[in-house]
Design a protein around this motif. Sequence first.
Motif, PDB file in Angstrom:
ATOM      1  N   ASN A 176       8.965 -19.706 -13.877  1.00  0.00           N
ATOM      2  CA  ASN A 176       8.129 -18.533 -14.114  1.00  0.00           C
ATOM      3  C   ASN A 176       6.818 -18.561 -13.334  1.00  0.00           C
ATOM      4  O   ASN A 176       6.314 -17.506 -12.927  1.00  0.00           O
ATOM      5  N   TYR A 177       6.260 -19.759 -13.132  1.00  0.00           N
ATOM      6  CA  TYR A 177       4.869 -19.813 -12.645  1.00  0.00           C
ATOM      7  C   TYR A 177       4.658 -20.579 -11.345  1.00  0.00           C
ATOM      8  O   TYR A 177       3.588 -20.508 -10.764  1.00  0.00           O
ATOM      9  N   TYR A 178       5.648 -21.323 -10.890  1.00  0.00           N
ATOM     10  CA  TYR A 178       5.503 -22.056  -9.629  1.00  0.00           C
ATOM     11  C   TYR A 178       6.639 -21.681  -8.684  1.00  0.00           C
ATOM     12  O   TYR A 178       7.794 -22.026  -8.921  1.00  0.00           O
ATOM     13  N   LYS A 179       6.303 -20.987  -7.622  1.00  0.00           N
ATOM     14  CA  LYS A 179       7.325 -20.408  -6.747  1.00  0.00           C
ATOM     15  C   LYS A 179       7.668 -21.285  -5.548  1.00  0.00           C
ATOM     16  O   LYS A 179       8.695 -21.077  -4.908  1.00  0.00           O
ATOM     17  N   LEU A 180       6.811 -22.210  -5.208  1.00  0.00           N
ATOM     18  CA  LEU A 180       7.062 -23.049  -4.040  1.00  0.00           C
ATOM     19  C   LEU A 180       6.804 -24.508  -4.375  1.00  0.00           C
ATOM     20  O   LEU A 180       5.939 -24.822  -5.200  1.00  0.00           O
ATOM     21  N   LEU A 181       7.537 -25.369  -3.713  1.00  0.00           N
ATOM     22  CA  LEU A 181       7.273 -26.803  -3.776  1.00  0.00           C
ATOM     23  C   LEU A 181       7.099 -27.309  -2.347  1.00  0.00           C
ATOM     24  O   LEU A 181       7.976 -27.091  -1.496  1.00  0.00           O
ATOM     25  N   GLU A 182       5.974 -27.951  -2.111  1.00  0.00           N
ATOM     26  CA  GLU A 182       5.743 -28.612  -0.827  1.00  0.00           C
ATOM     27  C   GLU A 182       5.840 -30.118  -1.042  1.00  0.00           C
ATOM     28  O   GLU A 182       5.253 -30.656  -1.989  1.00  0.00           O
ATOM     29  N   MET A 183       6.565 -30.786  -0.171  1.00  0.00           N
ATOM     30  CA  MET A 183       6.596 -32.252  -0.170  1.00  0.00           C
ATOM     31  C   MET A 183       5.754 -32.721   1.014  1.00  0.00           C
ATOM     32  O   MET A 183       6.073 -32.438   2.175  1.00  0.00           O
ATOM     33  N   HIS A 184       4.671 -33.411   0.728  1.00  0.00           N
ATOM     34  CA  HIS A 184       3.746 -33.860   1.756  1.00  0.00           C
ATOM     35  C   HIS A 184       4.060 -35.306   2.141  1.00  0.00           C
ATOM     36  O   HIS A 184       4.191 -36.178   1.275  1.00  0.00           O
ATOM     37  N   PHE A 185       4.174 -35.536   3.434  1.00  0.00           N
ATOM     38  CA  PHE A 185       4.379 -36.874   3.983  1.00  0.00           C
ATOM     39  C   PHE A 185       3.158 -37.213   4.834  1.00  0.00           C
ATOM     40  O   PHE A 185       2.882 -36.531   5.826  1.00  0.00           O
ATOM     41  N   PHE A 186       2.435 -38.232   4.429  1.00  0.00           N
ATOM     42  CA  PHE A 186       1.210 -38.621   5.125  1.00  0.00           C
ATOM     43  C   PHE A 186       1.362 -40.027   5.685  1.00  0.00           C
ATOM     44  O   PHE A 186       1.743 -40.951   4.966  1.00  0.00           O
ATOM     45  N   VAL A 187       1.078 -40.159   6.965  1.00  0.00           N
ATOM     46  CA  VAL A 187       1.234 -41.449   7.629  1.00  0.00           C
ATOM     47  C   VAL A 187      -0.072 -42.234   7.549  1.00  0.00           C
ATOM     48  O   VAL A 187      -1.100 -41.799   8.072  1.00  0.00           O
ATOM     49  N   ARG A 188      -0.040 -43.379   6.891  1.00  0.00           N
ATOM     50  CA  ARG A 188      -1.231 -44.222   6.817  1.00  0.00           C
ATOM     51  C   ARG A 188      -1.417 -44.987   8.127  1.00  0.00           C
ATOM     52  O   ARG A 188      -0.523 -45.051   8.971  1.00  0.00           O
ATOM     53  N   LYS A 189      -2.597 -45.573   8.278  1.00  0.00           N
ATOM     54  CA  LYS A 189      -2.876 -46.337   9.490  1.00  0.00           C
ATOM     55  C   LYS A 189      -1.951 -47.538   9.650  1.00  0.00           C
ATOM     56  O   LYS A 189      -1.686 -47.981  10.764  1.00  0.00           O
ATOM     57  N   ASP A 190      -1.473 -48.069   8.520  1.00  0.00           N
ATOM     58  CA  ASP A 190      -0.557 -49.211   8.609  1.00  0.00           C
ATOM     59  C   ASP A 190       0.889 -48.779   8.861  1.00  0.00           C
ATOM     60  O   ASP A 190       1.796 -49.613   8.894  1.00  0.00           O
ATOM     61  N   GLY A 191       1.126 -47.460   9.024  1.00  0.00           N
ATOM     62  CA  GLY A 191       2.457 -46.965   9.333  1.00  0.00           C
ATOM     63  C   GLY A 191       3.297 -46.618   8.129  1.00  0.00           C
ATOM     64  O   GLY A 191       4.370 -46.015   8.274  1.00  0.00           O
ATOM     65  N   ARG A 192       2.864 -46.967   6.933  1.00  0.00           N
ATOM     66  CA  ARG A 192       3.628 -46.642   5.735  1.00  0.00           C
ATOM     67  C   ARG A 192       3.483 -45.152   5.401  1.00  0.00           C
ATOM     68  O   ARG A 192       2.545 -44.492   5.831  1.00  0.00           O
ATOM     69  N   ILE A 193       4.427 -44.633   4.632  1.00  0.00           N
ATOM     70  CA  ILE A 193       4.506 -43.209   4.358  1.00  0.00           C
ATOM     71  C   ILE A 193       4.088 -42.947   2.906  1.00  0.00           C
ATOM     72  O   ILE A 193       4.664 -43.508   1.977  1.00  0.00           O
ATOM     73  N   VAL A 194       3.079 -42.091   2.731  1.00  0.00           N
ATOM     74  CA  VAL A 194       2.677 -41.651   1.395  1.00  0.00           C
ATOM     75  C   VAL A 194       3.332 -40.302   1.134  1.00  0.00           C
ATOM     76  O   VAL A 194       3.227 -39.377   1.953  1.00  0.00           O
ATOM     77  N   VAL A 195       4.015 -40.185   0.005  1.00  0.00           N
ATOM     78  CA  VAL A 195       4.702 -38.948  -0.352  1.00  0.00           C
ATOM     79  C   VAL A 195       4.099 -38.410  -1.645  1.00  0.00           C
ATOM     80  O   VAL A 195       3.966 -39.141  -2.637  1.00  0.00           O
ATOM     81  N   PHE A 196       3.748 -37.131  -1.632  1.00  0.00           N
ATOM     82  CA  PHE A 196       3.283 -36.505  -2.866  1.00  0.00           C
ATOM     83  C   PHE A 196       3.658 -35.028  -2.861  1.00  0.00           C
ATOM     84  O   PHE A 196       3.712 -34.391  -1.809  1.00  0.00           O
ATOM     85  N   PRO A 197       3.947 -34.474  -4.037  1.00  0.00           N
ATOM     86  CA  PRO A 197       4.351 -33.072  -4.121  1.00  0.00           C
ATOM     87  C   PRO A 197       3.145 -32.167  -4.332  1.00  0.00           C
ATOM     88  O   PRO A 197       2.102 -32.593  -4.831  1.00  0.00           O
ATOM     89  N   HIS A 198       3.318 -30.908  -3.952  1.00  0.00           N
ATOM     90  CA  HIS A 198       2.301 -29.895  -4.234  1.00  0.00           C
ATOM     91  C   HIS A 198       3.028 -28.633  -4.687  1.00  0.00           C
ATOM     92  O   HIS A 198       3.661 -27.949  -3.883  1.00  0.00           O
ATOM     93  N   PHE A 199       2.955 -28.355  -5.986  1.00  0.00           N
ATOM     94  CA  PHE A 199       3.588 -27.155  -6.537  1.00  0.00           C
ATOM     95  C   PHE A 199       2.610 -25.990  -6.393  1.00  0.00           C
ATOM     96  O   PHE A 199       1.441 -26.086  -6.781  1.00  0.00           O
ATOM     97  N   ILE A 200       3.095 -24.880  -5.856  1.00  0.00           N
ATOM     98  CA  ILE A 200       2.218 -23.749  -5.539  1.00  0.00           C
ATOM     99  C   ILE A 200       2.576 -22.563  -6.421  1.00  0.00           C
ATOM    100  O   ILE A 200       3.719 -22.099  -6.439  1.00  0.00           O
ATOM    101  N   SER A 201       1.591 -22.062  -7.141  1.00  0.00           N
ATOM    102  CA  SER A 201       1.782 -20.843  -7.924  1.00  0.00           C
ATOM    103  C   SER A 201       1.288 -19.669  -7.090  1.00  0.00           C
ATOM    104  O   SER A 201       0.275 -19.764  -6.405  1.00  0.00           O
ATOM    105  N   LEU A 202       2.009 -18.576  -7.163  1.00  0.00           N
ATOM    106  CA  LEU A 202       1.631 -17.419  -6.356  1.00  0.00           C
ATOM    107  C   LEU A 202       1.058 -16.319  -7.252  1.00  0.00           C
ATOM    108  O   LEU A 202      -0.109 -16.357  -7.615  1.00  0.00           O
TER     109      LEU A 202
END
Length: 630
Positions: free
Chosen positions: A478-504
């Motif tokens: 009902n309230y969150y229409k999009l999901l973004e999965m963010h992949f962020f590359v750290r300086k050590d090369g490892r991958i940080v993953v976090f979601p961002h739910f977007i309400s429109l």
Amino acid sequence: MSGNTLDWNKVAVDLVQKNLDRLITGIYKVSTDQYKQLQIRTRKAFETYLVKAIEKYSKVRTLINRSEPVNLYDFYVDIDLVFNGSVIDTKNIDRLLNINKNLMILGSGGTGKSTLFKHLFLNAIETTSKIPIFVQLRNINENNFSLEDCIYESLSTLGFCLEKEYFIRSLDKVDYIFLLDGFDEVDDDKKPKLITEIINMTTKYSNNYVLVSSRNFDNFSMGWDNFFELKMVPLNKDKAIELIEKIRFEEEVKEKFKKQLSEKLFEQHESFCSNPLLLTLMLMTFDEFSEIPDKIHIFYGQAFDVLYHRHDALKPGFKRPRKTKLASDEFRRVIEAISAFSYLEKVISFDNDKLIEYINKAKKLESLNFEATDYKSDLVEAVCILLLDGLKYTYQHRSFQEYFTARFVSRQTDELQTTLLHRLFKERRSVQDKVLDLIFDMDKYKMEKNIIVPTLRQVRDLSRASTEKKFYLNFLQNYYKLLEMHFFVRKDGRIVVFPHFISLENNLVTRIINFVVEKYMNVDFRNYRFKAIFDSVEDAFNELKIGTICTNKTVDDIKTNLNEKIKHRKPPRYIIVTANYLENEESHDLIMELSSHIKFAVNSALTILDQIEREHEERYSLEELFQVGK
């Protein structure tokens, strides 16, 4: 720290001379015969700017020093910053520049961000060979400026006479320090473009230093991957006392206030006393009110009473006459309406015509009789709620606009307040914006009745289901229409993953839920957000089963794209966007895990709704109260 004895003009001239050769060779391609003429023209442009900027930023008109501006260093107390757990002294700008070339300075309202930037501007001229440029970012709002336009306007309004193209050419030839003040004052719809422009400038002209000040707010740091973040440190007791000692005020009152500050007042009201603006207001109200209220809106009310009635602090016995002859409650109602009009239009500074327009609208709304020009004069000269800065009028501090806006909304009818609250929640600019918090503190019951209870009941009714899991998935649908999965590359090369739910469309609902959790539980639900770190993209996909929510591209295509981005590290952040993340039932367990912070907020808000409903049922209506004994 510099005092009044420093010959600023000479310092400015010397600074320009150190950079003159590089400026000219960077700007022009000329023969030897033209060199001398261009040298004179370029020197004049930069010297004129620096001299006028020094005059502008070294003198400050304050709430206490109303009749004339005073030297910044007559009252300035060094503000500390914290970076990676370490406290950074700001006496010398080099201590900041040694951390990184690009810095964010974050702090809440009234902590002295703009005052700090003025000090850093002056200190850069005095102690470095770099040319500082002070830029008020709010100017972008009114003129639809680009960042380059805004910077050049900041120069040209203070006498800089070189054409813009020549200034732009100098950006990679001379070391500048750009002090970009007030990012939070930029309209929301202009912020993404401005962020891109700032990032591009730091990349294209990497020899320069860029410092940005802002209130804290959601997602400020997202995308600013080449910036380091520093936060303003609240005043400790010693610095609070030092500030009071420096302020030019009635000595007898100052001594009494300092004594109480030293003995118990700081510990009793640390949240007020550690904020330079609020501490100054406390001093001003100290002689009139023996107690410091716990609620900030009562405190601001007392501050207004003092500003409206008291004599000039630098001229004992002199009370500046007011032209409108309005009673204090009438005067207050007008400034409340002006503040609400301007706040809702996202205007924080206005020219003479706009201010007169607001005054006339408020005058009509409040059914009062006075001359708009007289009221404007009283605002600036007698009560000093507004300052005239060049050709623009601004609030002494934005928190005054927020306080008076909250007062205006709180006294409206239920129907009008409901309309205004809906708009305020939809347009809430940041967690540091205090309008909604002030309204809540002024009349919690009315806010509950008009927006909190109806909204939470809607959530409960629309998401009903046979199980908790289905209820929660219905809520997301009902309230969150999009999901973004963010992949962020750290300086050590490892991958940080976090979601961002977007309400429109329904962002009002999600903002009210977040507000309720923060106000009633004193919890920041964002602390519950999911985040995981992996050695590779492959590990992230396998362990989280991200393939179950990727409906627009094949999983292999996404992995290849991600790995290519990561390999070249441009950009270090990559986002997968999906609008149909709930279609595949196999994704539901993953979605429940990724959205744990939202689940926490919803469950907490509905528990609070039950509590509010019980309290409202037990509350006597006014009619029932007066019928007792009939």
